[in-house]
Design a protein around this motif. Structure first.
Motif, PDB file in Angstrom:
ATOM      1  N   HIS A  31      33.601  64.131  51.114  1.00 35.94           N
ATOM      2  CA  HIS A  31      32.836  65.349  51.111  1.00 35.94           C
ATOM      3  C   HIS A  31      32.204  65.406  52.488  1.00 35.94           C
ATOM      4  N   GLU A  32      31.532  64.354  52.767  1.00 36.00           N
ATOM      5  CA  GLU A  32      30.838  64.513  54.033  1.00 36.00           C
ATOM      6  C   GLU A  32      31.799  64.697  55.355  1.00 36.00           C
ATOM      7  N   HIS A  47      32.914  67.771  55.957  1.00 39.72           N
ATOM      8  CA  HIS A  47      32.214  68.867  56.770  1.00 39.72           C
ATOM      9  C   HIS A  47      32.542  68.599  58.251  1.00 39.72           C
ATOM     10  N   TYR A  98      24.618  74.118  53.896  1.00 37.53           N
ATOM     11  CA  TYR A  98      25.903  74.724  53.951  1.00 37.53           C
ATOM     12  C   TYR A  98      26.192  75.940  52.979  1.00 37.53           C
ATOM     13  N   GLU A 153      30.670  74.143  51.015  1.00 33.20           N
ATOM     14  CA  GLU A 153      30.681  73.271  49.955  1.00 33.20           C
ATOM     15  C   GLU A 153      31.706  72.998  48.985  1.00 33.20           C
TER      16      GLU A 153
END
Ligand code: ZN
Length: 489
Positions: free
Chosen positions: A128-129, A132, A180, A185
């Motif tokens: 997930h990170e 981004h 975000y 997200e």
């Protein structure tokens, strides 16, 4: 407070975020406006890193660090932007969070590491990170939020709106970095499923971790809508990510790992909650065992301790105090550095002794600059600052009391009594205070989680926290031989 790093602000980072250009998104393939070139992104990560370290500190655990390096690099390789200079860190914060800075810097708090229950949960959040970063989610959004945190105390001093900042300070406590858009997200959740699956992990576990996040936010009374109206509800995310994970595995049949025991053994001994050696508040005093000092905290005040500073504010937000390390080798040098850093005009200045320590006391004003750069006349917006510089244990510490000029006199006594209460601490009960740690135990019988925790002598008032940490309900079954988390020293 660890005091390894001097206090500092990074305005350059926010400014860098303003540079916009048009380029193709590596994830979606669509042309879009981005806020910076890849070179700028990389520079931004490198520039932000020192202030993230100053605010939170790096958590010292070589095994965990090499684990996140290994998984991070594996995932970077299969990502949409394998050529970025990725770096992975565990920061020394009890807050449950992970965050990314453009250019490839990814951070996990020790708080979130303590809450994962297997490698697959970690890998989902890692994906997930990294998502981004690879999807170039507005760098400006993330950085301004990070610096909203890092620069919090500076903002309180530099802004005329002491009252408003007092409230913001309160809101910011514990709510790091979540800025975000809902769409970003959601997109990152999907990337998290793809990336973690691609390096061999079961992304359904990532869905379960949203269940843990939901419990944490409910327990802290920080129900989602109040802190970020744009942030997706973890309950929704759990459902969506679960569905995406199932779809992925149906389309790509294979073996997807969870690695529960391997993960739990890696976090055996991790610090949980605040580390008292870095400072703690008890009986209306702030104690710093490793630096061996203490000072009073006015009763009813809100406070926040970070490696770089300790700040506290009255509930009405009309006054605040900031404690930090001063620059310079002498009291006079330190005074000059303070005046320069905050753009102050000194009103009074005298030498003093505080509990046997050499000190310098200064009262000054921060006057707003007019459009022509000239200092405007003192107005209702003028901030008055009382500064106590104290030489102690080889360092010079600064205690600032801040209020609107019109309100200063009403608070001066309070500020003075805090500063004059600065003294050494020698009580071994304070100096030897140890943090709580997660200890991994093996269930001795088939039982409920509650029974297993009681068998391991865990106190009743910690059982709810331990249930969340274990990602289970107290009534859930554990089987003989199963590993679970407890608190210990
Ligand atoms: Zn996110």
């Amino acid at each position: 407070m660890k005091m390894k790093y001097a206090f500092r602000i990074l305005p350059a980072v926010v400014a860098a975020g303003m540079l916009a250009g048009c380029s193709k998104n590596p994830v979606t393939g669509k042309k879009e406006i981005v806020f910076m070139s890849q070179e700028k992104e990389i520079a931004l990560g490198a520039e932000s890193h020192p202030s993230i370290v100053a605010t939170m500190g790096i958590y010292d655990d070589k095994n965990l660090q090499s684990f996140i390096n290994e998984k991070g690099m594996a995932m970077a390789k299969i990502s949409h932007r394998p050529d970025l200079p990725y770096k992975f860190f565990i920061v020394d914060s009890p807050v449950v969070n992970a965050f990314a800075v453009p250019g490839g810097y990814v951070y996990f708090t020790r708080g979130i590491m303590a809450h994962f229950n297997n490698e697959a949960e970690f890998a989902g959040v890692l994906g997930h990170e990294i998502g981004h970063i690879t999807a170039r989610h507005s760098a400006r959004q993330q950085t301004s939020q990070i610096f909203g945190q890092v620069g919090l105390a500076a903002g309180m001093i530099l802004s005329p709106q002491v009252r408003a900042m007092g409230e913001q300070a309160q809101q910011a406590l514990g709510l790091l970095f979540l800025s975000y858009s809902r769409d970003h997200e959601t997109e990152s959740d999907k990337i998290g499923v793809d990336y973690s699956s691609k390096i061999g992990y079961d992304a359904k576990e990532m869905a379960d971790f949203f269940g843990t996040l939901k419990k944490i936010s409910e327990k802290a009374g920080q129900s989602i809508p109040t802190f970020q109206s744009t942030h997706p509800d973890p309950g929704d995310r759990m459902t969506k990510v679960g569905k995406l994970a199932t779809e992925y595995q149906t389309a790509h049949p294979g073996k997807y790992n969870v690695n529960r025991d391997a993960y739990l053994r890696k976090i055996d001994g991790i610090i949980y909650g605040n580390d008292p050696q870095q400072g703690f508040v008890e009986n209306n005093n702030f104690y710093h065992p490793s630096l061996k000092f203490q000072f009073p905290v006015p009763s009813g005040w809100q406070y926040e301790n970070s490696p770089a500073q300790f700040q506290m504010a009255a509930k009405d937000g009309k006054s605040m105090m900031l404690f930090t390390l001063a620059q310079g080798k002498t009291l006079d040098e330190a005074a000059q550095a303070v005046v320069k850093a905050y753009g102050l005009k000194v009103v009074e200045n005298e030498k003093a002794t505080i509990n046997g320590n050499p000190a310098l006391v200064m009262v000054s004003q921060q006057v707003e600059q007019g459009a022509n750069g000239q200092a405007a006349a003192a107005t209702a917006n003028t901030i008055q600052v009382g500064t106590w510089l104290i030489q102690y244990g080889g360092n010079i510490y600064a205690i600032h009391g801040v209020a609107a000029a019109g309100n200063y006199a009403a608070n001066a006594g309070q500020f003075r009594s805090v500063a004059q209460g600065f003294k050494s601490v020698s009580d071994p009960n304070i100096l030897n205070r140890q943090p709580e740690r997660i200890r991994i135990k093996t269930a001795q019988r088939d039982a409920t989680l509650r029974d297993a925790l009681k068998d391991a002598n865990q106190p009743d008032n910690k059982l709810d926290d331990l249930a969340i940490l274990n990602g289970m309900a107290l009534t859930d079954k554990v089987t003989k031989g199963m590993l679970f988390k407890t608190f210990g020293k």
